[in-house]
Structures are given as structure tokens and as C-alpha cells.
Enzyme design. Structure first.
Site, PDB file in Angstrom:
ATOM      1  N   CYS A  79       0.838  -1.194   0.000  1.00 25.58           N
ATOM      2  CA  CYS A  79       0.000   0.000   0.000  1.00 25.58           C
ATOM      3  C   CYS A  79       0.881   1.255   0.000  1.00 25.58           C
ATOM      4  O   CYS A  79       1.645   1.474  -0.937  1.00 25.58           O
ATOM      5  CB  CYS A  79      -0.979  -0.034   1.173  1.00 25.58           C
ATOM      6  SG  CYS A  79      -2.347   1.156   0.989  1.00 25.58           S
ATOM      7  N   HIS A 181      -3.819  -4.630  -0.195  1.00 26.70           N
ATOM      8  CA  HIS A 181      -3.421  -5.271   1.056  1.00 26.70           C
ATOM      9  C   HIS A 181      -3.550  -6.783   0.924  1.00 26.70           C
ATOM     10  O   HIS A 181      -4.646  -7.334   1.083  1.00 26.70           O
ATOM     11  CB  HIS A 181      -4.312  -4.787   2.213  1.00 26.70           C
ATOM     12  CG  HIS A 181      -4.030  -3.399   2.646  1.00 26.70           C
ATOM     13  ND1 HIS A 181      -3.062  -3.088   3.572  1.00 26.70           N
ATOM     14  CD2 HIS A 181      -4.583  -2.224   2.270  1.00 26.70           C
ATOM     15  CE1 HIS A 181      -3.028  -1.777   3.765  1.00 26.70           C
ATOM     16  NE2 HIS A 181      -3.936  -1.229   2.978  1.00 26.70           N
ATOM     17  N   GLU A 183      -2.661  -9.008   2.965  1.00 19.78           N
ATOM     18  CA  GLU A 183      -3.021  -9.578   4.267  1.00 19.78           C
ATOM     19  C   GLU A 183      -4.506  -9.435   4.574  1.00 19.78           C
ATOM     20  O   GLU A 183      -5.015 -10.048   5.518  1.00 19.78           O
ATOM     21  CB  GLU A 183      -2.180  -8.938   5.375  1.00 19.78           C
ATOM     22  CG  GLU A 183      -2.587  -7.547   5.808  1.00 19.78           C
ATOM     23  CD  GLU A 183      -2.120  -6.422   4.894  1.00 19.78           C
ATOM     24  OE1 GLU A 183      -2.284  -5.259   5.284  1.00 19.78           O
ATOM     25  OE2 GLU A 183      -1.609  -6.707   3.788  1.00 19.78           O
TER      26      GLU A 183
END
Length: 201
Positions: A79, A181, A183
Site C-alpha cells: 500500500c 493489502h 493480508e
């Protein structure tokens, strides 16, 4: 060990959890020696470009990251972390970045809702092992108001469409960036992190 740069510019617990799920040991750190000894580095980030650069400079992590990049250590930016790799961002009146990648960062077009927040399809711009096992039209999760708009085209691995082209994955030798992202992108994100770890190991 993966060093996750803990400079106050990101929600990094979810990233560490994702790496744990892959069996990849990681450590949140700002310690120069730990970063130097790490096998690879992740630079996360949310928030303002200028604030993040000032934090890196305050702890002298900007010069350390440049040195480690020059030494060939794999570094992944996520990001805002990806945006910091570039030479310049127009955010908050303009701010110089790390200059690890050629290009600049500008605000997303006002023709769409800003910030860009939600799931988007990744489109491959070139063959890369990061796309292994992702299937057709992989969705990943974005949260950002700025995006790279000028870059070396041969570094663009994947993009998304949101008010124009959004570079989503970039890679130049040991430097890799993901604008989304991983994750927070479910199994697709886990697979991307797994592919990345396999690519650099």
C-alpha cells in the site's frame, strides 16, 4: 526472518498473522541490526506519504532501506509502502520518496469515489510467478487515495481499473510493491504472499 518495518504507519498485526499462517517467521522492528540481519524486509504503510517519509527519516530508516536495496536484499512494499519506493508524491503539496523505483504518485481521478476502498480484479500485465495458483480474475482489497501514475512500464506486473489504470503489483529486481493489502485479501492474498516468499527464497 522477515523484518517488518514498524515505523507507526500501518496496521501490521494482520500482516504478521498472514505470515504466521504461511509458517514464515517475522519480527516487527526498527532496529538497524535486526533489519540488516533479516533475510527480507517488508515496508507496510497506511496514511499520508509525507508523514511516513518523515518517520523513516527520523529513525534513519530511509538510508538503511536504500543501502539494503542496493545490497540486493528483497524488499516488499505494501500500500503506502509501495508508493514510498517512488521518487515523488504530489500528496500534501509534494514530497520526495525513497527513489528505489522510477516514477511518481498522484491522486486518483475524481471521476470515481476517492478513496478507492474495496475489492478489485487484478489483471496481469506480464508473466510472473506471483500469479501462480491465483485462478481467473483474482480479487484483492484496496484502500488508497493516491496511486502510481508514472513508472517504468517493464516493472508493471499487474494492474487494476479504478478511474483509469492503477498499478497494483510492480517489481524491479529485488524491489516488489503491492498497492493493495494482501493480508486483507483472503486466500488470494495468502497465495500472493506465498508466491512472493517462494520467488525470493
Amino acid at each position: 526472518m522477515i523484518a517488518i518495518i514498524d515505523y507507526g504507519a500501518g496496521n501490521i498485526k494482520s500482516l504478521q498473522f498472514a505470515l504466521d499462517k504461511l509458517g514464515k517467521p517475522s519480527k516487527l522492528t526498527m532496529d538497524p541490526e535486526e533489519i540488516k540481519q533479516a533475510d527480507s524486509i517488508i515496508l507496510p504503510g497506511v496514511g499520508a506519504f509525507k508523514d511516513a517519509m518523515e518517520a523513516l527519516q527520523r529513525y534513519q530508516l530511509d538510508s538503511l532501506l536504500k543501502d539494503e536495496a542496493a545490497n540486493g536484499k528483497p524488499i516488499l512494499g505494501i500500500c503506502l509502502g509501495m508508493q514510498l519506493f517512488y521518487e515523488f508524491s504530489e500528496e500534501n503539496g509534494g514530497c520526495a520518496g525513497l527513489g528505489l523505483l522510477t516514477g511518481s504518485v498522484n491522486r486518483i481521478s475524481d471521476s470515481v469515489k476517492v478513496p478507492h476502498m474495496g475489492w478489485n480484479i487484478l489483471t496481469a500485465n506480464q508473466d510472473n510467478s506471483l500469479f501462480d495458483q491465483l485462478g481467473k480474475e483474482p480479487y484483492v482489497y484496496f484502500v488508497h487515495s493516491y496511486a502510481v501514475d508514472r513508472l517504468a512500464e517493464d516493472t508493471l506486473i499487474a494492474s487494476a481499473e479504478y478511474g483509469g489504470r492503477v498499478p497494483a503489483i510492480v517489481q524491479d529486481k529485488n524491489i516488489t510493491g503491492m498497492q493493495f493489502h494482501p493480508e486483507k485479501s483472503g486466500e488470494i492474498g495468502i497465495t500472493l504472499l506465498k508466491n512472493y516468499e517462494e520467488l525470493i527464497s
